[in-house]
Scaffold this motif. Structure first.
Motif, PDB file in Angstrom:
ATOM      1  N   THR A 110       0.855  -1.170   0.000  1.00  0.00           N
ATOM      2  CA  THR A 110       0.000   0.000   0.000  1.00  0.00           C
ATOM      3  C   THR A 110       0.905   1.240   0.000  1.00  0.00           C
ATOM      4  O   THR A 110       1.998   1.198   0.567  1.00  0.00           O
ATOM      5  N   PRO A 111       0.467   2.329  -0.652  1.00  0.00           N
ATOM      6  CA  PRO A 111       1.305   3.538  -0.641  1.00  0.00           C
ATOM      7  C   PRO A 111       1.242   4.279   0.688  1.00  0.00           C
ATOM      8  O   PRO A 111       2.027   5.186   0.930  1.00  0.00           O
ATOM      9  N   TYR A 112       0.321   3.890   1.567  1.00  0.00           N
ATOM     10  CA  TYR A 112       0.105   4.649   2.798  1.00  0.00           C
ATOM     11  C   TYR A 112       0.941   4.101   3.951  1.00  0.00           C
ATOM     12  O   TYR A 112       1.268   2.923   3.976  1.00  0.00           O
ATOM     13  N   ALA A 113       1.231   4.965   4.911  1.00  0.00           N
ATOM     14  CA  ALA A 113       1.976   4.555   6.106  1.00  0.00           C
ATOM     15  C   ALA A 113       1.275   3.370   6.760  1.00  0.00           C
ATOM     16  O   ALA A 113       0.049   3.382   6.933  1.00  0.00           O
ATOM     17  N   PHE A 114       2.060   2.375   7.121  1.00  0.00           N
ATOM     18  CA  PHE A 114       1.476   1.176   7.730  1.00  0.00           C
ATOM     19  C   PHE A 114       2.542   0.449   8.548  1.00  0.00           C
ATOM     20  O   PHE A 114       3.577   0.077   8.029  1.00  0.00           O
ATOM     21  N   SER A 115       2.247   0.247   9.822  1.00  0.00           N
ATOM     22  CA  SER A 115       3.218  -0.343  10.747  1.00  0.00           C
ATOM     23  C   SER A 115       3.124  -1.862  10.835  1.00  0.00           C
ATOM     24  O   SER A 115       3.675  -2.463  11.756  1.00  0.00           O
ATOM     25  N   GLY A 116       2.444  -2.475   9.889  1.00  0.00           N
ATOM     26  CA  GLY A 116       2.354  -3.938   9.887  1.00  0.00           C
ATOM     27  C   GLY A 116       1.630  -4.442  11.130  1.00  0.00           C
ATOM     28  O   GLY A 116       0.730  -3.775  11.671  1.00  0.00           O
ATOM     29  N   GLN A 117       2.024  -5.615  11.573  1.00  0.00           N
ATOM     30  CA  GLN A 117       1.362  -6.228  12.730  1.00  0.00           C
ATOM     31  C   GLN A 117       1.520  -5.384  14.006  1.00  0.00           C
ATOM     32  O   GLN A 117       0.757  -5.543  14.959  1.00  0.00           O
ATOM     33  N   GLY A 118       2.498  -4.473  14.024  1.00  0.00           N
ATOM     34  CA  GLY A 118       2.642  -3.574  15.168  1.00  0.00           C
ATOM     35  C   GLY A 118       1.354  -2.813  15.442  1.00  0.00           C
ATOM     36  O   GLY A 118       1.028  -2.520  16.593  1.00  0.00           O
ATOM     37  N   ASP A 119       0.630  -2.502  14.365  1.00  0.00           N
ATOM     38  CA  ASP A 119      -0.608  -1.737  14.478  1.00  0.00           C
ATOM     39  C   ASP A 119      -1.832  -2.543  14.076  1.00  0.00           C
ATOM     40  O   ASP A 119      -2.892  -1.959  13.833  1.00  0.00           O
ATOM     41  N   ALA A 120      -1.739  -3.847  13.961  1.00  0.00           N
ATOM     42  CA  ALA A 120      -2.868  -4.631  13.444  1.00  0.00           C
ATOM     43  C   ALA A 120      -2.840  -6.020  14.074  1.00  0.00           C
ATOM     44  O   ALA A 120      -2.064  -6.883  13.667  1.00  0.00           O
ATOM     45  N   LEU A 121      -3.723  -6.217  15.065  1.00  0.00           N
ATOM     46  CA  LEU A 121      -3.694  -7.458  15.842  1.00  0.00           C
ATOM     47  C   LEU A 121      -4.889  -8.326  15.475  1.00  0.00           C
ATOM     48  O   LEU A 121      -6.051  -7.922  15.652  1.00  0.00           O
ATOM     49  N   ALA A 122      -4.610  -9.516  14.969  1.00  0.00           N
ATOM     50  CA  ALA A 122      -5.680 -10.425  14.570  1.00  0.00           C
ATOM     51  C   ALA A 122      -6.331 -11.033  15.801  1.00  0.00           C
ATOM     52  O   ALA A 122      -5.657 -11.438  16.750  1.00  0.00           O
ATOM     53  N   CYS A 123      -7.667 -11.076  15.764  1.00  0.00           N
ATOM     54  CA  CYS A 123      -8.434 -11.625  16.885  1.00  0.00           C
ATOM     55  C   CYS A 123      -9.608 -12.373  16.280  1.00  0.00           C
ATOM     56  O   CYS A 123     -10.701 -11.812  16.153  1.00  0.00           O
ATOM     57  N   GLY A 124      -9.389 -13.618  15.864  1.00  0.00           N
ATOM     58  CA  GLY A 124     -10.408 -14.342  15.121  1.00  0.00           C
ATOM     59  C   GLY A 124     -10.617 -13.668  13.774  1.00  0.00           C
ATOM     60  O   GLY A 124      -9.642 -13.418  13.046  1.00  0.00           O
ATOM     61  N   ASP A 125     -11.877 -13.338  13.463  1.00  0.00           N
ATOM     62  CA  ASP A 125     -12.160 -12.672  12.187  1.00  0.00           C
ATOM     63  C   ASP A 125     -12.009 -11.165  12.278  1.00  0.00           C
ATOM     64  O   ASP A 125     -12.166 -10.449  11.293  1.00  0.00           O
ATOM     65  N   LEU A 126     -11.725 -10.687  13.486  1.00  0.00           N
ATOM     66  CA  LEU A 126     -11.513  -9.247  13.659  1.00  0.00           C
ATOM     67  C   LEU A 126     -10.040  -8.913  13.512  1.00  0.00           C
ATOM     68  O   LEU A 126      -9.171  -9.713  13.861  1.00  0.00           O
ATOM     69  N   LEU A 127      -9.778  -7.706  13.028  1.00  0.00           N
ATOM     70  CA  LEU A 127      -8.421  -7.186  13.047  1.00  0.00           C
ATOM     71  C   LEU A 127      -8.480  -5.862  13.795  1.00  0.00           C
ATOM     72  O   LEU A 127      -9.106  -4.897  13.337  1.00  0.00           O
ATOM     73  N   LEU A 128      -7.869  -5.841  14.986  1.00  0.00           N
ATOM     74  CA  LEU A 128      -7.817  -4.605  15.764  1.00  0.00           C
ATOM     75  C   LEU A 128      -6.700  -3.767  15.163  1.00  0.00           C
ATOM     76  O   LEU A 128      -5.530  -4.163  15.211  1.00  0.00           O
ATOM     77  N   ALA A 129      -7.065  -2.641  14.575  1.00  0.00           N
ATOM     78  CA  ALA A 129      -6.078  -1.895  13.792  1.00  0.00           C
ATOM     79  C   ALA A 129      -6.065  -0.433  14.201  1.00  0.00           C
ATOM     80  O   ALA A 129      -7.104   0.231  14.212  1.00  0.00           O
ATOM     81  N   ALA A 130      -4.883   0.063  14.514  1.00  0.00           N
ATOM     82  CA  ALA A 130      -4.752   1.467  14.889  1.00  0.00           C
ATOM     83  C   ALA A 130      -4.636   2.338  13.649  1.00  0.00           C
ATOM     84  O   ALA A 130      -4.323   1.863  12.557  1.00  0.00           O
ATOM     85  N   HIS A 131      -4.892   3.621  13.856  1.00  0.00           N
ATOM     86  CA  HIS A 131      -4.606   4.607  12.820  1.00  0.00           C
ATOM     87  C   HIS A 131      -4.255   5.911  13.510  1.00  0.00           C
ATOM     88  O   HIS A 131      -4.560   6.101  14.692  1.00  0.00           O
TER      89      HIS A 131
END
Ligand code: ARG
Length: 284
Positions: free
Chosen positions: A127-148
């Motif tokens: 993606t061209p946008y800033a993204f911290s990978g799994q540091g900011d995106a925690l999988a929880c079953g079918d949910l992805l807890l994702a910061a911005h």
């Protein structure tokens, strides 16, 4: 005083225990240094002790292996002093991955991660946008807890939903001390239990989190400040930093095995145990 004896584990109870975080991508700490300051914990005048950092990292690897996890390695690059924090490489689900877009200081890491993921059969997008990978995106079953709002641009959430099929739950942290979400929130049992620092999330995020119907374990801010939440849990064993006895006790009371390790050197880069492992087995 009562003592809690973890009884015959959840796997014996009949409910199919779903384990993940059993296959991890890591990278040696042999070139770990503080060459720049991109989070509030990094100070170029406070360098890790190279031998101690390698030993600390080796003990984390050994703890994963002792817990029955598989550890794979991406080759360290002497020009990439933060590469031991592989959690920032990407987010992986099934055989798909969304590559991170790291701060410019860390951009040289990305081709290594892309090459490793592609060579190991993952369908990689970026993606061209800033993204911290799994540091900011925690999988929880079918949910992805994702910061911005810090290391991740909100526009990445659509890419994560589309490429990985997650239902993305957007969260925001309250301070640059929580520049990555994995310092503020931890998945203890996917789809079931989270631990979090209530002071690290803004009010709308707290409402969102509390509305998910998951069991939430609050963590004391003083322990969270020692990166207590930066842990790896596979639903059976939790590998976490030493210095957070209350969280460790709460997790043991849940019947989990808890392994506490020293993270003195990794802390100098603003990271801990979770940061050093990219999960490769989030179920599709
Ligand atoms: N020095 C690294 C950085 O600022 C630390 C990354 C820690 N990783 C994490 N998943 N929180 O990028």
């Amino acid at each position: 005083m009562t003592s809690t004896v973890p009884t015959a584990s959840a796997s014996a109870s009949g409910s199919a225990e779903q384990l993940s975080h059993r296959r991890l991508l890591m990278c040696s700490a042999k070139y770990f240094r503080i060459d720049y300051e991109i989070n509030p914990y990094m100070h170029t005048d406070v360098q890790p002790d190279p031998a101690a950092a390698v030993a600390e990292h080796d003990r984390i690897v050994a703890a994963h292996l002792a817990a029955g996890r598989t550890v794979e390695f991406v080759e360290a690059d002497p020009m990439c002093p933060d590469m031991t924090y592989t959690a920032n490489a990407a987010v992986v689900r099934g055989d798909r991955a969304v590559l991170a877009t790291l701060p410019p200081e860390r951009a040289p890491e990305t081709p290594h991660y892309r090459a490793w993921l592609e060579a190991n059969g993952f369908d990689v997008t970026d993606t061209p946008y800033a993204f911290s990978g799994q540091g900011d995106a925690l999988a929880c079953g079918d949910l992805l807890l994702a910061a911005h709002g810090r290391r991740t641009d909100a526009r990445v959430h659509r890419v994560l939903a589309r490429h990985l099929g997650y239902e993305v739950v957007g969260l925001r942290t309250t301070s640059a001390r929580w520049y990555d979400l994995d310092l503020a929130v931890a998945v203890i049992r996917p789809g079931r239990t989270l631990a979090y620092n209530p002071e690290a999330l803004d009010q709308p995020s707290l409402r969102t989190l509390r509305g998910l119907g998951l069991e939430l374990i609050p963590v004391r801010p003083a322990e969270a400040a020692r990166f207590a939440l930066n842990l790896v849990s596979d639903g059976r064993t939790v590998t976490m930093t030493a210095g957070a006895p209350h969280l460790a006790a709460d997790l043991r009371a849940q019947g989990l095995a808890v392994v506490e390790l020293d993270t003195t050197e990794l802390r100098k880069g603003g990271g801990g145990i979770r940061c050093t492992a990219l999960t490769l087995d989030n179920p599709a």
